[in-house]
Design an enzyme around this catalytic site. Structure first.
Site: not given
Ligand code: AMP
Length: 177
Positions: A65, A102
């Protein structure tokens, strides 16, 4: 961060999908914003306004995205665009970084010749949650010889404190939840 939280119109275009992709997650779906001509224009304008002072030579978008906003933001800022891709997609020689999710691990790759030594690089994604993906992206940019100048996100999920994992550079977001 989140200077534009009062921007109710833009917020309203982000759809919340409960329990996707798993129970307990509220997924912030930006497809409803992308399809709206004014919403898309505002999103890019706000990202530009938040990030242009960082004067990047390159915007690096995180698959997938980050590819939806990165090139348009790069045009608005007057920078080039570099994709940070999932494993096995890039055809030429790559640098790679593995990082923890996770559940399990993931990997991002960049072409070895994508970044001129010392080029100023802004990392972009749609959402910052825990910050793990963005932290890995920043390390990969540095490994490829770039100077990481900051991060830009359309959406920041504040409770997860992702920006705490991104020390030393500015972290800019348009909408915070
Ligand atoms: P993070 O590494 O936890 O910051 O999240 C990684 C990826 O997951 C990012 O590229 C976000 O696009 C996607 N992501 C995580 N949580 C969400 C959410 N609640 N809604 C949409 N995309 C999410």
């Amino acid at each position: 961060m989140g200077l534009l939280n009062q921007d109710a119109d833009l917020r309203a275009l982000v759809r919340a999908i409960p329990d996707f992709p798993q129970p307990g997650i509220v997924f912030r779906d930006i497809t409803t914003l992308l399809r709206d001509r004014s919403g898309l224009q505002q999103a890019i304008q706000h990202l530009h306004d938040q990030c242009h002072d960082l004067r990047p030579d390159l915007v690096a978008g995180i698959e997938a995205r980050g590819f939806l906003f990165g090139p348009a933001l790069a045009v608005a800022i007057g920078a080039g665009f570099v994709p940070l891709r999932k494993p096995g997609k890039l055809p030429a020689a790559t640098h790679a970084i593995d990082y923890d999710l996770e559940y399990g691990t993931d990997r991002l790759e960049i072409h070895r010749d994508a970044i001129h030594p010392g080029a100023r690089v802004l990392v972009i994604d749609d959402v910052i949650a825990t910050g793990g993906t963005a932290a890995a992206a920043g390390q990969l940019v540095a490994q490829a010889g770039g100077t990481l100048v900051g991060y830009g996100f359309l959406i920041e999920l504040l409770a997860l404190r992702g920006r705490d994992r991104l020390p030393d550079v500015p972290v800019r977001s348009v909408l915070v939840y």
